[in-house]
Scaffold this motif. Structure first.
Motif, PDB file in Angstrom:
ATOM      1  N   HIS A   1     -56.145 -64.211 -22.144  1.00 33.70           N
ATOM      2  CA  HIS A   1     -54.997 -64.096 -21.236  1.00 33.70           C
ATOM      3  C   HIS A   1     -54.077 -65.284 -21.441  1.00 33.70           C
ATOM      4  CE1 HIS A   1     -52.424 -63.250 -17.934  1.00 33.70           C
ATOM      5  NE2 HIS A   1     -52.935 -64.149 -17.098  1.00 33.70           N
TER       6      HIS A   1
ATOM      7  N   LEU B   1     -53.076 -64.485 -13.127  1.00 31.11           N
ATOM      8  CA  LEU B   1     -54.267 -65.142 -13.656  1.00 31.11           C
ATOM      9  C   LEU B   1     -55.492 -64.765 -12.826  1.00 31.11           C
ATOM     10  CD1 LEU B   1     -55.894 -67.058 -15.360  1.00 31.11           C
ATOM     11  CD2 LEU B   1     -54.927 -68.981 -14.095  1.00 31.11           C
ATOM     12  N   ARG B   2     -55.337 -64.793 -11.511  1.00 27.24           N
ATOM     13  CA  ARG B   2     -56.446 -64.401 -10.628  1.00 27.24           C
ATOM     14  C   ARG B   2     -56.861 -62.959 -10.901  1.00 27.24           C
ATOM     15  NH1 ARG B   2     -54.061 -64.727  -5.600  1.00 27.24           N
ATOM     16  NH2 ARG B   2     -54.464 -66.973  -5.545  1.00 27.24           N
TER      17      ARG B   2
ATOM     18  N   ARG C   1     -58.942 -62.678 -14.149  1.00 27.33           N
ATOM     19  CA  ARG C   1     -60.342 -63.101 -13.963  1.00 27.33           C
ATOM     20  C   ARG C   1     -61.138 -62.013 -13.239  1.00 27.33           C
ATOM     21  NH1 ARG C   1     -58.618 -69.086 -12.891  1.00 27.33           N
ATOM     22  NH2 ARG C   1     -59.376 -70.106 -14.779  1.00 27.33           N
ATOM     23  N   THR C   2     -60.522 -61.413 -12.221  1.00 25.96           N
ATOM     24  CA  THR C   2     -61.201 -60.348 -11.476  1.00 25.96           C
ATOM     25  C   THR C   2     -61.496 -59.156 -12.376  1.00 25.96           C
ATOM     26  OG1 THR C   2     -60.148 -61.012  -9.398  1.00 25.96           O
ATOM     27  CG2 THR C   2     -61.000 -58.763  -9.529  1.00 25.96           C
TER      28      THR C   2
ATOM     29  N   ALA D   1     -61.715 -59.098 -15.651  1.00 26.25           N
ATOM     30  CA  ALA D   1     -62.687 -59.466 -16.690  1.00 26.25           C
ATOM     31  C   ALA D   1     -64.102 -59.391 -16.145  1.00 26.25           C
ATOM     32  CB  ALA D   1     -62.383 -60.867 -17.217  1.00 26.25           C
ATOM     33  N   ARG D   2     -64.289 -59.838 -14.911  1.00 29.52           N
ATOM     34  CA  ARG D   2     -65.627 -59.749 -14.308  1.00 29.52           C
ATOM     35  C   ARG D   2     -66.016 -58.304 -14.037  1.00 29.52           C
ATOM     36  NH1 ARG D   2     -63.736 -64.367 -11.437  1.00 29.52           N
ATOM     37  NH2 ARG D   2     -63.137 -63.028  -9.685  1.00 29.52           N
TER      38      ARG D   2
ATOM     39  N   ASP E   1     -66.133 -63.248 -21.754  1.00 27.89           N
ATOM     40  CA  ASP E   1     -65.733 -64.521 -21.142  1.00 27.89           C
ATOM     41  C   ASP E   1     -64.527 -64.279 -20.243  1.00 27.89           C
ATOM     42  OD1 ASP E   1     -65.075 -67.061 -20.415  1.00 27.89           O
ATOM     43  OD2 ASP E   1     -64.916 -67.869 -22.445  1.00 27.89           O
ATOM     44  N   SER E   2     -64.724 -64.433 -18.924  1.00 27.69           N
ATOM     45  CA  SER E   2     -63.622 -64.209 -17.981  1.00 27.69           C
ATOM     46  C   SER E   2     -62.673 -65.399 -17.926  1.00 27.69           C
ATOM     47  CB  SER E   2     -64.172 -63.938 -16.573  1.00 27.69           C
ATOM     48  OG  SER E   2     -64.897 -65.064 -16.094  1.00 27.69           O
ATOM     49  N   ASP E   3     -63.041 -66.523 -18.615  1.00 28.64           N
ATOM     50  CA  ASP E   3     -62.196 -67.710 -18.621  1.00 28.64           C
ATOM     51  C   ASP E   3     -61.570 -67.956 -19.994  1.00 28.64           C
ATOM     52  OD1 ASP E   3     -62.018 -68.707 -16.048  1.00 28.64           O
ATOM     53  OD2 ASP E   3     -64.007 -69.600 -16.143  1.00 28.64           O
ATOM     54  N   ARG E   4     -61.383 -66.891 -20.774  1.00 31.25           N
ATOM     55  CA  ARG E   4     -60.682 -67.008 -22.062  1.00 31.25           C
ATOM     56  C   ARG E   4     -59.184 -66.984 -21.734  1.00 31.25           C
ATOM     57  NH1 ARG E   4     -63.576 -63.684 -24.890  1.00 31.25           N
ATOM     58  NH2 ARG E   4     -64.597 -65.057 -26.374  1.00 31.25           N
ATOM     59  N   ILE E   5     -58.664 -68.159 -21.377  1.00 32.05           N
ATOM     60  CA  ILE E   5     -57.318 -68.254 -20.786  1.00 32.05           C
ATOM     61  C   ILE E   5     -56.573 -69.447 -21.373  1.00 32.05           C
ATOM     62  CG2 ILE E   5     -56.054 -68.778 -18.641  1.00 32.05           C
ATOM     63  CD1 ILE E   5     -58.516 -67.356 -17.216  1.00 32.05           C
TER      64      ILE E   5
END
Length: 338
Positions: A185, A199-200, A203-204, A206-207, A213-217
């Motif tokens: 992202h 962004l929020r 993450r939601t 992706a989970r 990886d939900s934090d590939r940002i």
């Protein structure tokens, strides 16, 4: 050729000319049945009726102007929103003064001060930072205003925007259904409500899809093509591996195209990419950009209606409206090669 007259509007709405005049005047609209007022406004909009603002200002001591505060006039997102605003305000007798802030707080302060010195009766603002003391100040001073394409939870201010969470969810779901598991992202600035919300939402999503990886940002410092290109270069230079990009907006996605060209990356064979906003001419790119389209014109129209309500009824409880986005799949997304 003479344009439609007040009598034409009254005839089309099936009311007396005096009733039509009151319905078209925000300061007298409360004297008219709400359904009748809506009928008159629809008739005026359909006929293309434009009240005489000079004559009205002489009678009412009102300026008949509204300020539209935009962060970047070169961003193609805003013209259709401005058109929607005009389509509602003009039949109601208002002219729109558009100012550009370049996303700079000091310039925004100067531009809004100028609008108020010209006695603008209300403001439609598209530059809502998370920390925005100027909004707080205007709110305390009782200035009628509506946020467009932005939201704030700190103030009781009306707002109209697309549903960012739903839009990002659509983009992630589309890529997952194609088979992507490693999705990057490129987020917008975290100083803006839109950047934080998208962004929020990523993450939601992706989970929810149990991505690798939900934090590939990577966070972009601006909503621009250059910022998108810089962020993607950084991501590619890291050891991370990804097969798709969810860009925070269409301009950031265009920055990806620049990097693809300079590094001989084939889209979508090597990397798929999605945008957000549905800017014009995205279908002319090579490959045509998959994006999340938002109802620009409807956002503008609803914001204008909301501001007219706020001017006519200052004590009215502000509303927050989210309009649904839609996925526009094109050639920039495909199944991952591996």
């Amino acid at each position: 050729m003479q344009g439609p007259t007040l009598r034409d509007v009254a005839d089309a709405a099936g009311v007396h000319t005096a009733t039509a005049s009151r319905a078209l005047n925000p300061n007298a609209r409360a004297l008219v049945n709400p359904e009748t007022a809506r009928r008159v406004l629809r008739a005026a909009e359909t006929l293309g009726y434009r009240p005489n603002p000079i004559a009205r200002s002489l009678k009412t001591a009102k300026s008949g102007t509204v300020g539209l505060v935009i962060p970047d006039l070169t961003n193609p997102l805003f013209p259709p929103i401005a058109r929607g605003i005009e389509d509602v305000l003009a039949p109601a007798g208002y002219s729109t003064l558009i100012v550009n802030t370049d996303d700079r707080p000091e310039r925004e302060q100067a531009q809004i001060t100028s609008l108020r010195s010209r006695q603008a009766e209300g403001l439609i603002i598209a530059t809502a930072l998370l920390k925005h003391p100027l909004l707080q100040q205007l709110h305390e001073q009782g200035v009628p205003m509506v946020l467009v394409n932005r939201r704030t939870e700190e103030l009781a201010v009306g707002s109209v925007a697309a549903d960012d969470a739903a839009g990002i969810g659509l983009a992630v779901k589309h890529l997952v259904e194609l088979g992507h598991r490693r999705i990057l992202h490129l987020a917008g600035p975290q100083t803006t409500s839109t950047g934080v919300e998208r962004l929020r939402a990523f993450r939601t999503a992706a989970r929810e899809h149990d991505l690798d990886d939900s934090d590939r940002i990577m966070v972009c410092d601006r909503w621009t093509e250059d910022a998108g290109a810089r962020a993607l270069r950084t991501a590619l230079d890291s050891a991370d591996d990804f097969t798709a990009v969810v860009a925070g907006n269409d301009l950031i996605a265009l920055g990806c195209y620049d990097v693809f060209a300079e590094r001989n990356i084939t889209c979508p064979t090597d990397i798929s990419v999605t945008g957000f906003n549905g800017m014009p001419y995205l279908d002319k790119l090579s490959p045509a950009l998959t994006t999340i389209a938002i109802p620009h014109h409807d956002i503008g129209r609803e914001a204008a209606r909301m501001l007219l309500e706020s001017i006519a009824e200052p004590d009215r409880t502000p509303r927050s409206v989210l309009l649904p986005p839609s996925l526009v799949p094109r050639a920039s997304t495909a199944r991952p090669r591996h």
